[in-house]
Scaffold this motif. Structure first.
Motif, PDB file in Angstrom:
ATOM      1  N   GLU A 115      17.883   4.057  42.993  1.00  0.00           N
ATOM      2  CA  GLU A 115      17.125   4.689  41.592  1.00  0.00           C
ATOM      3  C   GLU A 115      17.233   3.847  40.621  1.00  0.00           C
ATOM      4  OE1 GLU A 115      21.407   7.056  41.756  1.00  0.00           O
ATOM      5  OE2 GLU A 115      20.697   8.413  43.281  1.00  0.00           O
ATOM      6  N   GLY A 116      17.745   3.017  40.374  1.00  0.00           N
ATOM      7  CA  GLY A 116      17.833   1.807  39.266  1.00  0.00           C
ATOM      8  C   GLY A 116      16.225   1.243  39.590  1.00  0.00           C
ATOM      9  N   SER A 117      15.939   1.694  40.674  1.00  0.00           N
ATOM     10  CA  SER A 117      15.022   0.441  40.618  1.00  0.00           C
ATOM     11  C   SER A 117      13.486   1.663  40.805  1.00  0.00           C
ATOM     12  CB  SER A 117      14.272  -0.219  41.990  1.00  0.00           C
ATOM     13  OG  SER A 117      15.070  -0.971  42.073  1.00  0.00           O
ATOM     14  N   LEU A 118      13.992   3.130  41.092  1.00  0.00           N
ATOM     15  CA  LEU A 118      12.641   4.052  40.717  1.00  0.00           C
ATOM     16  C   LEU A 118      12.565   4.358  39.338  1.00  0.00           C
ATOM     17  CD1 LEU A 118      13.204   5.857  43.771  1.00  0.00           C
ATOM     18  CD2 LEU A 118      11.590   4.765  43.679  1.00  0.00           C
ATOM     19  N   SER A 119      13.548   4.445  38.784  1.00  0.00           N
ATOM     20  CA  SER A 119      13.722   4.537  36.502  1.00  0.00           C
ATOM     21  C   SER A 119      13.014   3.357  36.450  1.00  0.00           C
ATOM     22  CB  SER A 119      15.189   4.365  36.071  1.00  0.00           C
ATOM     23  OG  SER A 119      15.875   2.866  36.401  1.00  0.00           O
ATOM     24  N   TYR A 120      12.200   2.211  36.650  1.00  0.00           N
ATOM     25  CA  TYR A 120      11.495   1.617  36.219  1.00  0.00           C
ATOM     26  C   TYR A 120       9.919   2.764  36.531  1.00  0.00           C
ATOM     27  CZ  TYR A 120      14.757  -2.413  36.122  1.00  0.00           C
ATOM     28  OH  TYR A 120      15.621  -3.352  35.157  1.00  0.00           O
ATOM     29  N   PHE A 121      10.294   3.092  37.339  1.00  0.00           N
ATOM     30  CA  PHE A 121       8.768   3.704  37.062  1.00  0.00           C
ATOM     31  C   PHE A 121       8.011   4.831  36.433  1.00  0.00           C
ATOM     32  CE2 PHE A 121       9.563   2.566  41.840  1.00  0.00           C
ATOM     33  CZ  PHE A 121       8.587   1.781  41.710  1.00  0.00           C
ATOM     34  N   ARG A 122       9.107   5.097  35.781  1.00  0.00           N
ATOM     35  CA  ARG A 122       9.102   6.498  34.416  1.00  0.00           C
ATOM     36  C   ARG A 122       8.184   5.454  33.107  1.00  0.00           C
ATOM     37  NH1 ARG A 122      12.331  10.196  33.195  1.00  0.00           N
ATOM     38  NH2 ARG A 122      13.836  10.868  35.164  1.00  0.00           N
ATOM     39  N   GLY A 123       8.177   4.388  33.200  1.00  0.00           N
ATOM     40  CA  GLY A 123       7.153   3.663  31.867  1.00  0.00           C
ATOM     41  C   GLY A 123       5.984   4.006  32.562  1.00  0.00           C
ATOM     42  N   PRO A 124       5.885   2.716  33.794  1.00  0.00           N
ATOM     43  CA  PRO A 124       4.047   3.162  33.715  1.00  0.00           C
ATOM     44  C   PRO A 124       3.374   3.780  33.809  1.00  0.00           C
ATOM     45  CG  PRO A 124       5.077   1.268  35.328  1.00  0.00           C
ATOM     46  CD  PRO A 124       6.738   1.947  34.150  1.00  0.00           C
ATOM     47  N   ALA A 125       4.592   5.597  34.174  1.00  0.00           N
ATOM     48  CA  ALA A 125       3.626   6.624  34.642  1.00  0.00           C
ATOM     49  C   ALA A 125       3.289   7.204  33.537  1.00  0.00           C
ATOM     50  CB  ALA A 125       4.420   7.896  35.809  1.00  0.00           C
ATOM     51  N   GLU A 126       4.791   7.138  32.274  1.00  0.00           N
ATOM     52  CA  GLU A 126       4.132   7.949  30.967  1.00  0.00           C
ATOM     53  C   GLU A 126       3.080   7.225  29.933  1.00  0.00           C
ATOM     54  OE1 GLU A 126       7.458   8.155  29.291  1.00  0.00           O
ATOM     55  OE2 GLU A 126       8.564   9.910  30.868  1.00  0.00           O
ATOM     56  N   ALA A 127       3.360   5.543  30.908  1.00  0.00           N
ATOM     57  CA  ALA A 127       1.555   4.964  30.292  1.00  0.00           C
ATOM     58  C   ALA A 127       0.584   5.116  30.410  1.00  0.00           C
ATOM     59  CB  ALA A 127       2.147   3.885  30.599  1.00  0.00           C
ATOM     60  N   SER A 128       0.324   5.924  31.305  1.00  0.00           N
ATOM     61  CA  SER A 128      -0.888   6.132  32.014  1.00  0.00           C
ATOM     62  C   SER A 128      -1.626   7.740  31.837  1.00  0.00           C
ATOM     63  CB  SER A 128      -0.878   6.383  33.875  1.00  0.00           C
ATOM     64  OG  SER A 128      -0.622   5.299  34.468  1.00  0.00           O
ATOM     65  N   VAL A 129      -0.374   8.272  31.149  1.00  0.00           N
ATOM     66  CA  VAL A 129      -0.316   9.370  30.675  1.00  0.00           C
ATOM     67  C   VAL A 129      -0.577   9.308  29.091  1.00  0.00           C
ATOM     68  CG1 VAL A 129       0.314  11.579  29.852  1.00  0.00           C
ATOM     69  CG2 VAL A 129       1.158  11.110  32.276  1.00  0.00           C
ATOM     70  N   ASP A 130      -0.225   8.662  28.430  1.00  0.00           N
ATOM     71  CA  ASP A 130      -0.664   8.160  27.464  1.00  0.00           C
ATOM     72  C   ASP A 130      -1.666   7.454  27.071  1.00  0.00           C
ATOM     73  OD1 ASP A 130       1.456   9.658  25.887  1.00  0.00           O
ATOM     74  OD2 ASP A 130       3.053   7.047  25.896  1.00  0.00           O
ATOM     75  N   ALA A 131      -1.927   6.674  27.669  1.00  0.00           N
ATOM     76  CA  ALA A 131      -3.173   5.770  28.100  1.00  0.00           C
ATOM     77  C   ALA A 131      -4.944   6.771  28.362  1.00  0.00           C
ATOM     78  CB  ALA A 131      -3.674   4.778  28.859  1.00  0.00           C
ATOM     79  N   VAL A 132      -4.751   7.257  29.065  1.00  0.00           N
ATOM     80  CA  VAL A 132      -5.528   8.978  29.133  1.00  0.00           C
ATOM     81  C   VAL A 132      -5.843  10.244  28.506  1.00  0.00           C
ATOM     82  CG1 VAL A 132      -6.559  11.149  30.910  1.00  0.00           C
ATOM     83  CG2 VAL A 132      -5.753   8.681  31.787  1.00  0.00           C
ATOM     84  N   HIS A 133      -5.112  10.450  27.676  1.00  0.00           N
ATOM     85  CA  HIS A 133      -5.221  10.695  26.753  1.00  0.00           C
ATOM     86  C   HIS A 133      -4.950  10.335  25.359  1.00  0.00           C
ATOM     87  CE1 HIS A 133      -3.440  13.545  23.073  1.00  0.00           C
ATOM     88  NE2 HIS A 133      -2.978  12.483  22.681  1.00  0.00           N
ATOM     89  N   PHE A 134      -5.526   8.776  24.959  1.00  0.00           N
ATOM     90  CA  PHE A 134      -5.769   8.239  24.451  1.00  0.00           C
ATOM     91  C   PHE A 134      -7.534   8.048  24.663  1.00  0.00           C
ATOM     92  CE2 PHE A 134      -7.649   4.173  22.350  1.00  0.00           C
ATOM     93  CZ  PHE A 134      -7.936   4.560  21.489  1.00  0.00           C
ATOM     94  N   VAL A 135      -7.344   7.609  25.762  1.00  0.00           N
ATOM     95  CA  VAL A 135      -9.033   7.553  26.052  1.00  0.00           C
ATOM     96  C   VAL A 135     -10.254   9.370  25.650  1.00  0.00           C
ATOM     97  CG1 VAL A 135     -10.809   7.671  27.752  1.00  0.00           C
ATOM     98  CG2 VAL A 135      -9.031   6.246  27.807  1.00  0.00           C
ATOM     99  N   LEU A 136      -9.280  10.442  25.878  1.00  0.00           N
ATOM    100  CA  LEU A 136      -9.714  11.462  25.800  1.00  0.00           C
ATOM    101  C   LEU A 136      -9.413  12.216  24.613  1.00  0.00           C
ATOM    102  CD1 LEU A 136      -7.546  13.631  28.227  1.00  0.00           C
ATOM    103  CD2 LEU A 136     -10.615  13.249  28.188  1.00  0.00           C
TER     104      LEU A 136
END
Length: 630
Positions: A416-437
């Motif tokens: 569970e502790g390890s999986l919590s780290y995946f939130r950052g890259p996942a949300e960063a991908s969303v923000d990066a695509v949002h910026f491109v759009l």
């Protein structure tokens, strides 16, 4: 010489373009005047100072109108172009570009006729310049602006304000920092009373832009000379004074050739006991060469600022013209149709960016192919699954009663502790695509020519599109977060059920790894009989969790892009302006008109700006066509 010819010729062509399109300087311009930015040589002198004779001597031709009173009533932009030896001399007027004058008496008549065309038969003056180009092997490359002679008294047919009007016109030229002043003063008058020197001293107190010229040296009283002035003792300028000897009125009446007059001038200075030591720096021929060299150097220094002004003005004009276009119909239905058509034009360009018809959409793939994998690789699993941290988390999970067989709770906490780290890259991908759009929305609006007329509608569409993108982003974040949470909610038990079997295989064959391949480091193979509190036990736990997390990372690397494209990119393509369409359909005609509002005077402005834009684009082309040695 080639560079000089190109530079002075460049200014000549731009000046002609300025005049033909209505830009001849002045402060009443909506935009910065290109004419005012061009270096020029303005010829200034009082009436009867010999100004016309100096110009004719420089050219080597009789071509200027003569008479009493104010003869020069419009600025004459005299552009001299040196041609090859043996070629015929000819003149061309800017207002008669296809007619060549080889008879210079007709040049004189055309100057008079063109002056009368603007000012009439009166003695009025006009700031609209006449452009005259003279092509001859006997001239240097030089541009001079002959201004009306300064006067103090109005003659019959002139307004009482004529003296002030002339001074204001002359001052409007010479006060510009790019103007070189050729101040003509007669030597047989006190230099302190010279109209030209007085005015140049006011606008150029340091004398950096002023060239002093003394005429009528041969008419001074016997026993006197002008050495005090010529040698800079009575009135110093930054540039040397030049003395000239022009034809007398008798010489003019006898039609003395200019070649002979130049010869007489050279002989006068060479044989004069007063001026012989200055002979090589006197005369109209030396003056022309001196001015040509100086004008070329000033143009060279001003080219960067001219280019900057041209580019800045083009940007300003195009920005202004973006607001102009065809009138919009007055009824609400036509306005709504126009708005919807403009929205469709924008939407079409936006989709072309996404689909590859225009650049920009590939940046979204770059997020998935580069940014997301790089972010996943940088996650601090080495630190989190270090021996010390694994021991700490497993021990804390056991509480006061240690685990019996396998540290179940410790495994789950580590996962569970390890999986919590995946939130950052996942949300960063969303923000990066949002910026491109968002960038693609901005670019699409800028590239939509139809929208440039209506800044209010541009802003409204951009706001509506960005608002929609915000909603798509929020939904996308929820989705990718759910993907991570789902991995935390249910552990893939099959992965861990294989571990005891792999341990047994390793125990039976220590040289094999869990995949049945030889181990690179035999010492790393776990021992099934190892103490559960030993270092090897905790290392094995960390290794198992790390393998599991790597599997999850590969899964998310594939599923996050799918979620982002589905929630953001696909929605943006299909539904970007849907809410805006619903809202715009409810608006009244007046509200629609506010989005398509135009100023009542736009038609007049449109014509003015279009003419000025044509001038600057033509000037830019002229600058691009000239290459000069740096």
């Amino acid at each position: 010489m080639a560079a000089m010819e190109s530079l002075i010729g460049l200014v000549n062509r731009i000046q002609r373009a300025c005049t033909s399109l209505g830009d001849y300087g002045g402060d009443d311009q909506a935009f910065s005047s290109l004419w005012d930015a061009l270096p020029s040589v303005a010829v200034v002198g009082g009436q009867s100072s010999g100004k016309s004779s100096v110009l004719e001597s420089i050219v080597g031709r009789d071509f200027l109108p003569r008479g009493s009173g104010i003869v020069t009533r419009r600025p004459l932009v005299l552009q001299l172009q040196q041609t090859e030896k043996g070629k015929q001399e000819y003149a061309e007027f800017g207002h008669l570009p296809r007619r060549r004058f080889t008879d210079f008496s007709l040049v004189r008549k055309e100057i008079q006729d063109e002056t009368d065309r603007i000012t009439g038969q009166t003695k009025q003056i006009s700031p609209v310049p006449i452009h005259l180009s003279i092509y001859s092997p006997n001239v240097v490359n030089l541009t001079l602006i002959d201004l009306p002679g300064l006067t103090k008294v109005a003659i019959e047919g002139q307004p009482e304000s004529i003296a002030q009007d002339i001074e204001n016109m002359v001052r409007s030229y010479v006060e510009k920092p790019n103007c070189i002043i050729l101040a003509i003063s007669p030597a047989n008058q006190d230099i302190a009373t010279s109209d030209a020197i007085k005015l140049s001293k006011e606008v150029d107190p340091s004398g950096e832009r002023t060239f002093g010229v003394l005429t009528k040296l041969d008419l001074m009283d016997k026993g006197t000379n002008a050495l005090e002035v010529l040698e800079g003792r009575s009135y110093r300028l930054q540039h040397p004074w030049v003395g000239v000897v022009n034809r007398s009125q008798l010489d003019i009446n006898k039609n003395m050739e200019m070649v002979a007059a130049r010869g007489n001038e050279r002989e006068y200075f060479a044989t004069s006991p007063d001026y012989a030591h200055l002979a090589n720096k006197m005369g109209s021929e030396y003056l022309a060469k001196l001015l040509s060299r100086h004008l070329e150097s000033v143009i060279r220094a001003r080219i960067p600022s001219i280019i900057s002004l041209i580019n800045k003005s083009i940007d300003e004009l195009e920005s202004e013209l973006d607001h102009l276009g065809r009138p919009v119909a007055v009824d609400a239905g036509a306005k709504l149709y126009t708005i919807l058509e403009l929205c469709r034009a924008f939407d079409r360009i936006f989709k072309e960016h996404l689909d590859g018809g225009r650049p920009g959409g590939d940046r979204i793939y770059g997020v998935f192919d580069n940014q997301l994998p790089a972010a996943l690789r940088k996650l601090p699993f080495d630190r989190y699954l270090s021996l010390q941290n694994v021991r700490k988390i497993v021990s804390e999970a056991d509480g006061y009663q240690p685990h019996l067989i396998a540290p179940e709770q410790g495994y789950r906490r580590l996962i569970e502790g390890s999986l919590s780290y995946f939130r950052g890259p996942a949300e960063a991908s969303v923000d990066a695509v949002h910026f491109v759009l968002k960038e693609l929305v901005r670019k699409s609006i800028g590239e939509c020519q139809e929208l440039k007329r209506f800044p209010s509608l541009q802003t409204t569409i951009a706001g509506a599109a960005n608002e929609a993108l915000e909603k798509f982003r929020d939904e996308s974040k929820k989705t990718v977060t759910r993907l991570v949470d789902m991995e935390s909610s249910y552990v893939t038990v099959e992965f861990f059920r294989k571990i005891p079997q792999e341990i047994e295989n390793i125990a039976g064959n220590p040289g094999q790894n869990p995949r049945g391949k030889p181990n690179e480091r035999e010492s790393s193979a776990p021992d099934p009989t190892i103490d559960r509190y030993s270092e090897g036990h905790f290392r094995r736990i960390g290794s198992n969790v790390s393998s599991y997390i790597n599997m999850i990372s590969e899964n998310l690397k594939n599923t996050i892009p799918k979620a982002v494209v589905h929630c953001q990119v696909k929605e943006a393509k299909q539904n970007l302006l849907n809410y805006f369409y619903m809202q715009i359909g409810k608006k009244e005609g007046k509200q629609l008109g506010e989005l398509l509002d135009e100023d009542p005077t736009l038609m007049e402005k449109r014509m003015q700006f279009a003419k000025r834009l044509e001038l600057y684009k033509q000037a830019r082309d002229e600058v691009d066509s000239v290459s000069w040695a740096r």
